[in-house]
Write a protein that holds these residues in place. Structure first.
Motif, PDB file in Angstrom:
ATOM      1  N   GLU A 103       0.847  -1.196   0.000  1.00  0.00           N
ATOM      2  CA  GLU A 103       0.000   0.000   0.000  1.00  0.00           C
ATOM      3  C   GLU A 103       0.883   1.247   0.000  1.00  0.00           C
ATOM      4  OE1 GLU A 103      -3.239   2.317   2.856  1.00  0.00           O
ATOM      5  OE2 GLU A 103      -2.896   0.164   3.160  1.00  0.00           O
ATOM      6  N   PRO A 104       1.113   1.840  -1.174  1.00  0.00           N
ATOM      7  CA  PRO A 104       1.923   3.063  -1.230  1.00  0.00           C
ATOM      8  C   PRO A 104       1.179   4.227  -0.575  1.00  0.00           C
ATOM      9  CG  PRO A 104       1.674   2.034  -3.403  1.00  0.00           C
ATOM     10  CD  PRO A 104       0.657   1.430  -2.506  1.00  0.00           C
ATOM     11  N   LEU A 105       1.896   5.003   0.228  1.00  0.00           N
ATOM     12  CA  LEU A 105       1.325   6.207   0.826  1.00  0.00           C
ATOM     13  C   LEU A 105       1.744   7.434   0.024  1.00  0.00           C
ATOM     14  CD1 LEU A 105       1.986   5.490   4.610  1.00  0.00           C
ATOM     15  CD2 LEU A 105      -0.130   5.201   3.346  1.00  0.00           C
ATOM     16  N   SER A 106       2.894   7.345  -0.611  1.00  0.00           N
ATOM     17  CA  SER A 106       3.443   8.422  -1.431  1.00  0.00           C
ATOM     18  C   SER A 106       4.585   7.820  -2.230  1.00  0.00           C
ATOM     19  CB  SER A 106       3.939   9.577  -0.547  1.00  0.00           C
ATOM     20  OG  SER A 106       4.943   9.116   0.338  1.00  0.00           O
ATOM     21  N   LEU A 107       5.361   8.645  -2.909  1.00  0.00           N
ATOM     22  CA  LEU A 107       6.486   8.129  -3.684  1.00  0.00           C
ATOM     23  C   LEU A 107       7.560   7.507  -2.805  1.00  0.00           C
ATOM     24  CD1 LEU A 107       7.048  10.993  -6.308  1.00  0.00           C
ATOM     25  CD2 LEU A 107       5.928   8.780  -6.670  1.00  0.00           C
ATOM     26  N   ASP A 108       7.624   7.946  -1.532  1.00  0.00           N
ATOM     27  CA  ASP A 108       8.747   7.530  -0.693  1.00  0.00           C
ATOM     28  C   ASP A 108       8.384   6.668   0.508  1.00  0.00           C
ATOM     29  OD1 ASP A 108       7.435   9.584   0.576  1.00  0.00           O
ATOM     30  OD2 ASP A 108       9.241  10.550   1.325  1.00  0.00           O
ATOM     31  N   GLU A 109       7.150   6.191   0.611  1.00  0.00           N
ATOM     32  CA  GLU A 109       6.811   5.317   1.728  1.00  0.00           C
ATOM     33  C   GLU A 109       5.665   4.383   1.371  1.00  0.00           C
ATOM     34  OE1 GLU A 109       5.029   7.055   5.271  1.00  0.00           O
ATOM     35  OE2 GLU A 109       4.603   8.899   4.182  1.00  0.00           O
ATOM     36  N   ALA A 110       5.651   3.229   2.042  1.00  0.00           N
ATOM     37  CA  ALA A 110       4.613   2.237   1.764  1.00  0.00           C
ATOM     38  C   ALA A 110       4.497   1.253   2.922  1.00  0.00           C
ATOM     39  CB  ALA A 110       4.936   1.480   0.477  1.00  0.00           C
ATOM     40  N   TYR A 111       3.310   0.655   3.033  1.00  0.00           N
ATOM     41  CA  TYR A 111       3.097  -0.455   3.961  1.00  0.00           C
ATOM     42  C   TYR A 111       3.199  -1.762   3.186  1.00  0.00           C
ATOM     43  CZ  TYR A 111       0.889   2.831   7.286  1.00  0.00           C
ATOM     44  OH  TYR A 111       0.626   3.867   8.145  1.00  0.00           O
ATOM     45  N   LEU A 112       3.764  -2.783   3.829  1.00  0.00           N
ATOM     46  CA  LEU A 112       3.814  -4.121   3.257  1.00  0.00           C
ATOM     47  C   LEU A 112       3.271  -5.102   4.286  1.00  0.00           C
ATOM     48  CD1 LEU A 112       6.389  -2.442   2.072  1.00  0.00           C
ATOM     49  CD2 LEU A 112       7.198  -4.680   1.356  1.00  0.00           C
ATOM     50  N   ASP A 113       2.366  -5.982   3.870  1.00  0.00           N
ATOM     51  CA  ASP A 113       1.904  -7.057   4.736  1.00  0.00           C
ATOM     52  C   ASP A 113       2.664  -8.314   4.329  1.00  0.00           C
ATOM     53  OD1 ASP A 113       0.579  -9.157   5.994  1.00  0.00           O
ATOM     54  OD2 ASP A 113      -1.362  -8.163   5.906  1.00  0.00           O
ATOM     55  N   VAL A 114       3.554  -8.773   5.223  1.00  0.00           N
ATOM     56  CA  VAL A 114       4.382  -9.951   4.921  1.00  0.00           C
ATOM     57  C   VAL A 114       4.036 -11.125   5.841  1.00  0.00           C
ATOM     58  CG1 VAL A 114       6.284  -8.599   3.954  1.00  0.00           C
ATOM     59  CG2 VAL A 114       6.263  -9.090   6.414  1.00  0.00           C
ATOM     60  N   THR A 115       2.795 -11.106   6.357  1.00  0.00           N
ATOM     61  CA  THR A 115       2.341 -12.208   7.215  1.00  0.00           C
ATOM     62  C   THR A 115       2.552 -13.529   6.470  1.00  0.00           C
ATOM     63  OG1 THR A 115       0.616 -10.707   8.023  1.00  0.00           O
ATOM     64  CG2 THR A 115       0.438 -13.030   8.643  1.00  0.00           C
ATOM     65  N   ILE A 116       2.104 -13.555   5.229  1.00  0.00           N
ATOM     66  CA  ILE A 116       2.405 -14.643   4.303  1.00  0.00           C
ATOM     67  C   ILE A 116       3.136 -13.979   3.149  1.00  0.00           C
ATOM     68  CG2 ILE A 116       1.439 -16.399   2.773  1.00  0.00           C
ATOM     69  CD1 ILE A 116      -1.017 -16.449   4.651  1.00  0.00           C
ATOM     70  N   ASN A 117       4.337 -14.414   2.849  1.00  0.00           N
ATOM     71  CA  ASN A 117       5.128 -13.712   1.833  1.00  0.00           C
ATOM     72  C   ASN A 117       5.710 -14.678   0.807  1.00  0.00           C
ATOM     73  OD1 ASN A 117       8.081 -14.353   2.830  1.00  0.00           O
ATOM     74  ND2 ASN A 117       6.918 -13.747   4.664  1.00  0.00           N
ATOM     75  N   LYS A 118       6.164 -14.116  -0.289  1.00  0.00           N
ATOM     76  CA  LYS A 118       6.642 -14.916  -1.420  1.00  0.00           C
ATOM     77  C   LYS A 118       7.959 -15.631  -1.131  1.00  0.00           C
ATOM     78  CE  LYS A 118       4.477 -11.875  -4.843  1.00  0.00           C
ATOM     79  NZ  LYS A 118       4.716 -10.950  -5.975  1.00  0.00           N
ATOM     80  N   LYS A 119       8.684 -15.174  -0.116  1.00  0.00           N
ATOM     81  CA  LYS A 119       9.969 -15.785   0.226  1.00  0.00           C
ATOM     82  C   LYS A 119       9.823 -16.908   1.249  1.00  0.00           C
ATOM     83  CE  LYS A 119      12.315 -12.759  -2.249  1.00  0.00           C
ATOM     84  NZ  LYS A 119      13.074 -13.120  -3.459  1.00  0.00           N
ATOM     85  N   GLY A 120       8.638 -17.015   1.825  1.00  0.00           N
ATOM     86  CA  GLY A 120       8.426 -18.028   2.864  1.00  0.00           C
ATOM     87  C   GLY A 120       9.242 -17.762   4.104  1.00  0.00           C
ATOM     88  N   ASN A 121       9.592 -16.499   4.315  1.00  0.00           N
ATOM     89  CA  ASN A 121      10.414 -16.116   5.465  1.00  0.00           C
ATOM     90  C   ASN A 121       9.499 -15.751   6.631  1.00  0.00           C
ATOM     91  OD1 ASN A 121      12.171 -14.958   7.327  1.00  0.00           O
ATOM     92  ND2 ASN A 121      13.423 -13.961   5.761  1.00  0.00           N
ATOM     93  N   PRO A 122       9.597 -16.445   7.766  1.00  0.00           N
ATOM     94  CA  PRO A 122       8.706 -16.144   8.900  1.00  0.00           C
ATOM     95  C   PRO A 122       9.074 -14.864   9.648  1.00  0.00           C
ATOM     96  CG  PRO A 122      10.277 -17.823   9.531  1.00  0.00           C
ATOM     97  CD  PRO A 122      10.512 -17.565   8.068  1.00  0.00           C
ATOM     98  N   SER A 123      10.253 -14.305   9.389  1.00  0.00           N
ATOM     99  CA  SER A 123      10.713 -13.134  10.141  1.00  0.00           C
ATOM    100  C   SER A 123      10.522 -11.844   9.354  1.00  0.00           C
ATOM    101  CB  SER A 123      12.192 -13.295  10.513  1.00  0.00           C
ATOM    102  OG  SER A 123      12.682 -12.097  11.080  1.00  0.00           O
ATOM    103  N   ALA A 124       9.592 -11.021   9.804  1.00  0.00           N
ATOM    104  CA  ALA A 124       9.362  -9.717   9.172  1.00  0.00           C
ATOM    105  C   ALA A 124      10.571  -8.802   9.365  1.00  0.00           C
ATOM    106  CB  ALA A 124       8.108  -9.064   9.760  1.00  0.00           C
ATOM    107  N   THR A 125      11.268  -8.984  10.475  1.00  0.00           N
ATOM    108  CA  THR A 125      12.463  -8.186  10.765  1.00  0.00           C
ATOM    109  C   THR A 125      13.545  -8.438   9.712  1.00  0.00           C
ATOM    110  OG1 THR A 125      12.018  -8.207  13.139  1.00  0.00           O
ATOM    111  CG2 THR A 125      14.279  -7.736  12.465  1.00  0.00           C
TER     112      THR A 125
END
Length: 367
Positions: A103-125
């Motif tokens: 979800e882009p907020l502007s050209l320079d910031e965005a939210y990402l939901d990585v609860t389930i992600n394409k990398k299969g990485n459980p760590s959002a950090t």
């Protein structure tokens, strides 16, 4: 945390002094120097400031005169939005390698939901760290990030270790993090609201938490409920991949103040023409026309009219804007005029929530 609210893994990525950093990236002579993106004229406004300039108190939306007074060595650079959009597109493509929930907020910031992600990485950090590394490698720019269970906390957290850092607020840390947070650092609390809260004895999240929802609604209207919930870690807004605009507008600041409606008509015609181009490009129409007037003393006045039908035509927009202009006498000379269209044909009715319906799932998070 209550189980009745969905726990997510949300990352808020925020580029560091984006416009100014792009200018320093493209022009090595500007690196390490205080620069401001914007006009240096008497009526100019700072769009963005480098961190070197911020040390002198230069901030975005500050008048160029005041910025130069604060920092005599300040270098003004003309904005290049095509270039900023180009790099923003590069950054966004990196995000999509990890999730489609961007979800882009502007050209320079965005939210990402990585609860389930394409990398299969459980760590959002770790995902946030990897994204920031890739942004640096692929664009040469630094980014900061906040990671937590919802959008509100993630956005607040992204400011904690700026520039070029990140902050994770784990589920078990949410309450302490919010209670210790200065009230002016709460997203959605501006200077006016912060001053009002100070007068009510609210200086931190812990102070805010002692106030009842009824008390906050009494003093802050509808926003009171928002403050009551977010300080308890409740912010259930999902990441929305396609942000539908609620209004489309165009405006213009003048080199000299305008003192008569007659002088404004030609300017309004140009503004309406620009607005029509934006509407046609996106195939958007709307019913509510708003005229924005900023006076020479920076007082802001808006006047609106809602039609019974959708419009996007320049002539109809201008006709309504003129009507609004003559609706009441001008209070002062005018430095800015703007026209916006709302109540758009893109707005969808939300499905009504059934009684007692809740959205819930429980996740054991490795942040």
């Amino acid at each position: 945390m209550s189980n009745e609210f969905p726990l997510r893994k949300i990352i808020h990525v925020d580029m560091d002094a984006f416009y100014a950093s792009v200018e320093q990236l493209d022009n090595p002579e500007l690196r390490g120097k205080p620069i401001a993106v914007g006009g240096s004229s008497e009526r100019g406004v700072v769009s963005a400031a480098s961190y070197e300039a911020r040390k002198f108190g230069v901030r975005s939306a500050m008048s160029s005169i005041l910025a130069k007074r604060n920092c005599p060595e300040l270098i003004f650079v003309k904005a290049r939005f095509d270039r900023y959009k180009e790099i923003s597109k590069q950054i966004r493509s990196i995000f999509y390698d990890y999730t489609d929930l961007v979800e882009p907020l502007s050209l320079d910031e965005a939210y990402l939901d990585v609860t389930i992600n394409k990398k299969g990485n459980p760590s959002a950090t770790l995902i946030a760290k990897e994204i920031r590394h890739r942004i640096l490698q692929e664009t040469g720019l630094n980014a900061s990030a906040g990671i937590s269970i919802n959008k509100f906390i993630a956005k607040v957290a992204s400011d904690v270790n700026k520039p070029n850092g990140q902050k994770t607020v784990n589920p078990e840390e949410v309450q302490t993090f919010l209670e210790d947070l200065e009230i002016r650092k709460f997203y959605g609390v501006g200077k006016v609201t912060a001053d009002k809260m100070y007068r009510l004895g609210i200086f931190t999240g812990k102070d805010l938490k002692t106030k009842s929802e009824a008390f906050l609604e009494e003093y802050f209207g509808k926003s009171g409920s928002y403050y009551y919930n977010v300080v308890r870690g409740v912010h259930n807004s999902p990441v929305k991949p396609q942000r539908i605009p609620k209004s489309v507008g165009a405006e213009r600041t003048f080199n000299e103040n305008l003192s008569s409606e007659i002088f404004m008509l030609e300017r309004l015609e140009h503004i309406a023409n620009e607005l029509e181009k934006r509407l046609k490009k996106t195939k958007i129409a709307g019913k509510t026309v708003t005229l924005k007037i900023k006076y020479s003393d920076f007082t802001l006045n808006t006047r609106s009219k809602t039609l019974s039908y959708f419009i996007s035509d320049q002539k109809l927009i201008l006709e309504t804007a003129k009507e609004l202009l003559y609706q009441e006498k001008l209070q002062n000379s005018v430095r800015l005029l703007g026209i916006s269209l709302a109540n758009l044909n893109t707005e969808k009715k939300e499905r009504p929530k059934k009684e007692n319906e809740t959205v819930s799932y429980q996740l054991k998070f490795d942040f």
